[in-house]
Design a protein around this motif. Structure first.
Motif: not given
Ligand code: C2E
Ligand code: CA
Ligand code: CA
Ligand code: CA
Length: 278
Positions: A29, A33, A38, A65
């Motif tokens: 992730q 990001a 994010e 996230n």
């Protein structure tokens, strides 16, 4: 007994598996990001214990996230360091913090310093100095309003580091040793590196009032700082008792939940920024 031992073992591997899985998820992730915007910077005020006025703020990264929810920096920064993702993330942090501070100063608020956490890996990256220089020029923030917070782990790279830190100092920025007292066991780097201040680690300050030994450690760190002509900041100041103890013992600055939690930029602006007097 045998039976239980076996179960414990299975529980352990299950837990290990879960940890590994979470780490892999974070790693995956993290890669998107930045592109997905994010990350957000929060700001926590730093107070001058001589007059109780705000003098600066520390920028602290937050990651929200979709899949993982809010992931605390203590969990993902080390993974970002391992994977090298800390380089682009750190670049974003540096630019965002400098841009924000420049914008606040241009809006006419009383000038404050902004402290930015920097990983060893960033410092060792060859273009770091240029990145800092570029950010200063791009946003037009005087270098004297930038503090880089570094950790004791830099002590492992003594020779290269002295050179790098000297170059950063020459730009006019300040350097602060973060988490002081938790890492390296030798103080020799304190005189080798061009430091401006020490930050006493949270862990000593938080439990100070219930713990005479931590009180003694805090006093000792303040004394070391004074001897070496360094400013000293206490973080993790949660209560008025700790605040008063620090002020009475000549600590220069305080930061902690007792003063304010880290806040999103807009909330920080509302609660902590004041107009410069004309
Ligand atoms: P740190 O640099 O030591 O930052 C202080 C941490 O203590 C922050 O946690 C802050 O929210 C928390 N704190 C402040 N006042 C109090 C208090 O009164 N009591 C307690 N218990 N905690 C307090 P946070 O924001 O979760 O950050 C954790 C760590 O993650 C930071 O520790 C720093 O090592 C790292 N980090 C955060 N932002 C960045 C970043 O932009 N870049 C890098 N490289 N590391 C970052
Ligand atoms: Ca810090
Ligand atoms: Ca710290
Ligand atoms: Ca810390």
């Amino acid at each position: 007994v045998k039976e239980r031992g076996k179960n414990d073992f299975q529980l352990f591997t299950h837990e290990m598996h879960q940890k590994l899985y979470r780490k892999m998820m974070i790693e995956k992730q993290l890669r998107s990001a930045l592109d997905n915007e994010e990350f957000e910077l929060y700001y926590q005020p730093i107070i001058d214990l001589n007059n109780n006025e705000i003098v600066g703020m520390e920028s602290l990264i937050r990651w929200n996230n979709e899949t993982l929810g809010q992931v605390p920096p203590d969990e993902f920064i080390s993974i970002a360091e391992e994977t090298g993702m800390i380089i682009p993330i750190g670049h974003w942090v540096l630019n965002t913090a400098i841009e924000q501070n420049a914008r606040w100063q241009k809006a006419g608020y009383k000038p404050l310093t902004v402290s930015v956490n920097v990983s060893v890996r960033q410092l060792l990256e060859p273009t770091f100095l240029v990145k800092v220089k570029n950010a200063i020029e791009k946003y037009g923030l005087p270098a004297s309003y930038i503090v880089l917070e570094i950790t004791e782990s830099i002590a492992m790279y003594a020779e290269v580091m002295v050179e790098k830190l000297d170059e950063l100092k020459a730009l006019g920025i300040s350097l602060s040793m973060d988490d002081f007292g938790t890492g390296y066991s030798s103080f020799s780097y304190l005189t080798k590196y061009p430091l401006d201040s020490l930050k006493i680690d949270n862990s000593f300050v938080i439990s100070m009032s219930q713990d005479a030994e931590n009180k003694a450690i805090v006093k000792t760190i303040i004394a070391i700082a004074k001897q070496l002509d360094l400013k000293v900041i206490a973080e993790g100041v949660e209560g008025v008792e700790e605040y008063n103890f620090l002020a009475a013992n000549c600590c220069d600055f305080a930061q902690g939940y007792g003063i304010s939690r880290p806040l999103p930029a807009t909330d920080f602006e509302d609660k902590w920024l004041t107009r410069s007097e004309l």
